[in-house]
Design a protein around this motif. Sequence first.
Motif, PDB file in Angstrom:
ATOM      1  N   ALA A 136      -0.896 -10.200  -3.564  1.00 14.55           N
ATOM      2  CA  ALA A 136      -1.929  -9.607  -2.703  1.00 14.55           C
ATOM      3  C   ALA A 136      -1.567  -8.169  -2.336  1.00 14.55           C
ATOM      4  O   ALA A 136      -2.424  -7.282  -2.351  1.00 14.55           O
ATOM      5  CB  ALA A 136      -2.114 -10.461  -1.451  1.00 14.55           C
ATOM      6  N   VAL A 137      -0.302  -7.929  -2.025  1.00 18.88           N
ATOM      7  CA  VAL A 137       0.111  -6.555  -1.678  1.00 18.88           C
ATOM      8  C   VAL A 137      -0.009  -5.655  -2.906  1.00 18.88           C
ATOM      9  O   VAL A 137      -0.464  -4.512  -2.811  1.00 18.88           O
ATOM     10  CB  VAL A 137       1.544  -6.529  -1.098  1.00 18.88           C
ATOM     11  N   GLU A 138       0.382  -6.178  -4.074  1.00 22.06           N
ATOM     12  CA  GLU A 138       0.241  -5.367  -5.301  1.00 22.06           C
ATOM     13  C   GLU A 138      -1.219  -5.029  -5.557  1.00 22.06           C
ATOM     14  O   GLU A 138      -1.565  -3.909  -5.934  1.00 22.06           O
ATOM     15  CB  GLU A 138       0.839  -6.112  -6.503  1.00 22.06           C
ATOM     16  N   ALA A 139      -2.095  -6.003  -5.338  1.00 23.23           N
ATOM     17  CA  ALA A 139      -3.539  -5.771  -5.555  1.00 23.23           C
ATOM     18  C   ALA A 139      -4.048  -4.695  -4.602  1.00 23.23           C
ATOM     19  O   ALA A 139      -4.769  -3.774  -5.013  1.00 23.23           O
ATOM     20  CB  ALA A 139      -4.312  -7.076  -5.346  1.00 23.23           C
ATOM     21  N   VAL A 140      -3.641  -4.782  -3.356  1.00 19.91           N
ATOM     22  CA  VAL A 140      -4.064  -3.796  -2.356  1.00 19.91           C
ATOM     23  C   VAL A 140      -3.550  -2.402  -2.734  1.00 19.91           C
ATOM     24  O   VAL A 140      -4.273  -1.410  -2.646  1.00 19.91           O
ATOM     25  CB  VAL A 140      -3.545  -4.228  -0.963  1.00 19.91           C
ATOM     26  N   SER A 141      -2.301  -2.337  -3.176  1.00 23.14           N
ATOM     27  CA  SER A 141      -1.715  -1.052  -3.548  1.00 23.14           C
ATOM     28  C   SER A 141      -2.515  -0.404  -4.676  1.00 23.14           C
ATOM     29  O   SER A 141      -2.815   0.790  -4.642  1.00 23.14           O
ATOM     30  CB  SER A 141      -0.256  -1.295  -3.955  1.00 23.14           C
ATOM     31  N   ARG A 142      -2.899  -1.206  -5.678  1.00 25.51           N
ATOM     32  CA  ARG A 142      -3.715  -0.684  -6.788  1.00 25.51           C
ATOM     33  C   ARG A 142      -5.059  -0.202  -6.297  1.00 25.51           C
ATOM     34  O   ARG A 142      -5.548   0.838  -6.694  1.00 25.51           O
ATOM     35  CB  ARG A 142      -3.943  -1.765  -7.843  1.00 25.51           C
TER      36      ARG A 142
END
Length: 146
Positions: A136-142
């Motif tokens: 989820a954090v990786e998705a938000v970062s992208r």
Amino acid sequence: MSQIVLLVSGPNLNLLGDREPEVYGTDSLDDHVAAAAAVAERCGLVVEHHQSNDEAVIIDCIQQARRRCAAIIINPGAFTHYSWAIHDALAAFEGPVVELHLSNPNAREPWRHTSVVSPVATGTIVGFGGHGYELAVEAVSRLLAR
Ligand code: DQA
């Protein structure tokens, strides 16, 4: 200054590690928050976490993120399936919203197949257990880098 990602945990998630470990795993909520925070730090983000069993507190928390936080990651627990008030609060948030579940509610009881949060989420991550917090954090970062 780092952008803030609001991580919201709904009812009964304070019992993670102890509650139905065969469904939700043995890691505690603190373990998941720490994993999310570690990924966030690598991405230049900071995680602000709030857990509540109270729908009103969750709504206040989402409202207070407006114009202050860059994104929201939310595991609304059972509120997922019927809280139109959380739906409306998220709809009023201007940034990306990731709906997150440890289990895959679609593979469970029929009443869990409906999410009133999904229509206002940018995307949904389900069924990956604790790894979902990092995803989820990786998705938000992208999404924020776009
Ligand atoms: C949950 C799934 C919900 O159906 C349930 O009520 C929860 C946890 C999950 O993370 O898998 O409390 O959101």
